[in-house]
Scaffold this active site. Structure first.
Site, PDB file in Angstrom:
ATOM      1  N   LEU A 125       0.873  -1.178   0.000  1.00  0.00           N
ATOM      2  CA  LEU A 125       0.000   0.000   0.000  1.00  0.00           C
ATOM      3  C   LEU A 125       0.908   1.226   0.000  1.00  0.00           C
ATOM      4  CD1 LEU A 125      -2.675  -1.019   2.685  1.00  0.00           C
ATOM      5  CD2 LEU A 125      -2.303  -1.906   0.380  1.00  0.00           C
ATOM      6  N   VAL A 172       9.469   4.914   0.723  1.00  0.00           N
ATOM      7  CA  VAL A 172       9.704   3.617   1.365  1.00  0.00           C
ATOM      8  C   VAL A 172       9.124   2.473   0.525  1.00  0.00           C
ATOM      9  CG1 VAL A 172       9.399   2.258   3.461  1.00  0.00           C
ATOM     10  CG2 VAL A 172       9.755   4.710   3.630  1.00  0.00           C
ATOM     11  N   GLY A 203      13.848   3.915  11.689  1.00  0.00           N
ATOM     12  CA  GLY A 203      14.124   3.445  10.332  1.00  0.00           C
ATOM     13  C   GLY A 203      14.755   2.076  10.258  1.00  0.00           C
ATOM     14  N   LYS A 216       7.596   7.966  18.316  1.00  0.00           N
ATOM     15  CA  LYS A 216       8.560   6.880  18.471  1.00  0.00           C
ATOM     16  C   LYS A 216       8.802   6.560  19.950  1.00  0.00           C
ATOM     17  CE  LYS A 216      10.602   8.069  14.027  1.00  0.00           C
ATOM     18  NZ  LYS A 216      11.571   8.984  13.395  1.00  0.00           N
TER      19      LYS A 216
END
Lengths: 433, 433
Positions: free
Chosen positions: B11, B16, B136, B207
């Site tokens: 999707l 990325v 990441g 995060k």
């Protein structure tokens, strides 16, 4: 509802064994919630029952008979922490053949007999995990096998021996000579009574073999790894390195090149702006480079009772999760390639060369002529009047550009035969582009 | 023998997404040997079919219909890389309810709806993995859930936003002001057109919520995290910090204390000898402390096409291994505790305080009197004649000892009401003991 329990046996109750015992005890309360069932140490193999009795709650779990553990069908997991090749190898093979899972921190064994043991685990559909065999508490085996599995790793290198890193740190920070720094390391418990395996680079070499095997999916064994220790490094070398913007570290390096795998351990100059240059004291760090992740580094305690136990217990918990989910052997040996390992003389490196030459016109020209003949380019050079009584000598320190090791060695050999060159005091490899 | 294939849908085909497509393609040859079967991207959900066509080998796999993917029973894994809360949340829930496994890099979503999504995955016995949502390419979620599972983690903190780290690095190394460093970051592609989520600390806050939840086994959501950005930091603050032996970094900090979880993001002074102080440019690093492993750090690329794809593909491979071993859902949500989250004013920190006071006898005594009243001790102090035209002022910079934030704020409030205090120019927290 009765709580499900998985039984384990501990082989060895030294530093790490005691740590594992403590860490499992500390996790007892929340273990079932965390990993789906409880692990209990039921038996502990020790040499001296009496001495060990003080370390455990129930001395009845102590035994000096491996047969007793091997033949106990209720023991699902064997945690091997006695170290060395034999009897550890036999015990582990026995356990695997008997269908028991194994966790080991034994780098000596994995670096030499890794394939045999992993094959035996596969044949019995059980797990053999060894996270603690490299870099103590630092997670590196599982990250390489799982998190970074989408990469083609081109390099894995780092500081994987805490004793030598402590010694080199002291030599650098306090201007100590090697023997004094070693004496301090011994006094503080960072070095063992016989420090050979550490200072000669053998311990690091074993870890490099394991790291290379896992990172490049191709078996590299201890004998494949070229090894040099730190005993010849002097405080003077470190001072010159500093002047040239570098630290000196004992590095374990493994590279996956088009022409084969490079695997070696040796003291190296490393530029101060590299993250490894500031990894000091007894800390370890492993640096990896992959085609997707680019650079990554894993830093932490490479040894010690509880840090190493952290890695061992991580493996135990993973096995328990596999048992609960009925998927033992989910990730086994990942060496499915057969890459050649290069000879050291065919590797390319930069070199730090320290030598004493006659202090007169034309000597530098002679040197550079020999260098040119063997494709050695000079990247940095420092020349000093010698501090020694013999005032006709100058000390020259050179850092070369990248050159084939065989060529560099021939050049140095030819240089040492020149009458103008009084002595070659040191050659040290330089890490970097 | 026919090779087994597992089908996946992507999707999003942004940075990325494109990276994941490339990395999977690069792994195609050895995938079956590595993880037991092949994963193939069969469908890619994009907004603009035409624009996406140039990026893939076979444009027939492109679709703009989520329904088409959702209702395709041959798709086993959905890789969500569109980001943001909706429609990502709906898509993921749809996929999980349909029995599809999900990999996501969506920190916004996991930090807010993590529990809902993990519960849905559990109900359908499928995997939901999110390694790429934090830092990441750096492996951190799996190391915390597995390798370090034998620890009670007391702290997880670090530099988890590359944009702000780049800006602060430029401010420190090149003496730039914030707005100039931001402009440079935008120009070089390190900052997005709208940099708010980065520079205001929101991205880092998400995060921290995820890291705290995983590290402490207790759900911490985005709203629990106290957040301050870096927009008020000046080159002058950084110069003073340097004088006091510190760097200024945007830190995400989560601590598990006896009185609850602390979770916050803010610029902080950090001593130069801490490994995080030298993590520069757009690099990220996560530092953890556990009762067994002690200190460990994970360093690498926190963003970018291929590094983030590395983490996503690591998750995909893990799911494939679970499918092959028939153990999907082997490790799900690990938040089995319910720890309270503390208010920021109840946390204890050290503080950097920069203020302008009248340049006369007795003013410092007034200051220290107020400090004493609120239990604020001074650890370091610098006093300078003000450089401004108004030469009756002195600039004072103080670093305090550890003090309750509420008390420190009251002290600063009271100070600011003193006629001798002309202005409070800055307060910044200081990381450390």
């Amino acid at each position: 509802m009765e709580e499900k329990v998985i039984n384990a046996a501990l082989l060895g109750l030294g530093t790490v064994g005691t740590g594992v015992y403590k860490v499992l005890k500390g996790q007892e309360e929340e273990m079932t919630t965390k990993i789906g069932c409880k692990v209990k140490i039921r038996k502990i193999l020790v040499r001296n029952l009496e001495k060990a009795a003080a370390k455990v709650d129930d001395p009845a779990m102590l035994t000096n008979s491996w047969e007793e553990i091997k033949q106990d069908p209720s023991i699902d997991i064997v945690i091997e922490l006695i170290g060395g090749i034999e009897p550890a190898r036999t015990y582990i093979l026995d356990a695997l053949h008997a269908g028991k899972h194994v966790v080991t921190a034994n780098k000596d064994l994995i670096a030499v007999h890794g394939k045999e043991l992993l094959d035996a685990a596969k044949a019995s559909h059980v797990d053999l995990l060894f996270e603690a065999a490299v870099a103590g508490g630092i997670p590196i085996i599982r990250p390489l096998k799982q998190c970074l599995a989408g990469n083609h790793m081109s390099e894995v290198m780092g500081i994987v021996n805490g004793t030598t890193n402590f010694i080199l740190t002291k030599m650098s920070q306090d201007n100590m000579e090697f023997k004094d720094a070693l004496a301090l390391a011994t006094k503080l418990g960072y070095a063992e009574a016989d420090p050979t395996a550490d200072i000669d680079g053998l311990d690091a070499g074993r870890k490099v073999a394991i790291l290379a095997s896992v990172a490049f999916n191709s078996r590299v064994v201890f004998d494949d790894v070229y090894i040099e220790g730190i005993t010849k490094i002097s405080a003077k070398d470190i001072r010159y390195a500093k002047e040239m913007g570098c630290a000196i570290k004992l590095l374990g390096v493994a590279r996956n090149t088009d022409t084969g795998v490079e695997a070696y351990v040796c003291p190296m100059l490393i530029p101060n702006d590299h993250p490894l240059a500031t990894v000091n004291d007894s800390y370890n760090a492993v640096f990896v480079h992959g085609d997707a992740v680019e650079d990554a580094m894993f830093f932490g305690r490479g040894a010690g009772e509880l840090p190493t136990a952290s890695a061992v217990v991580g493996d135990i918990f993973d096995i328990v999760r596999n048992i609960v989910a009925n998927c033992c052997g989910r990730i086994g040996c990942t060496c499915y390639k057969q890459l050649p390992v290069k000879r050291m003389e065919d590797t390319y490196n930069r070199y730090f060369l320290r030598l004493h030459v006659e202090d007169r016109c034309g000597v530098l020209a002679e040197m550079t002529e020999v260098f040119a003949k063997y494709h050695v380019s000079i990247a940095q050079i420092i020349q000093r009047d010698s501090q020694s009584q013999d005032d006709h000598l100058a000390e020259v320190v050179v850092i070369t550009a990248k050159v084939r090791e065989g060529d560099f060695k021939t050049a140095v050999q030819e240089l040492s035969n020149k009458s103008s060159v009084k002595r070659i005091s040191k050659t040290i490899r330089v890490y970097g582009k």
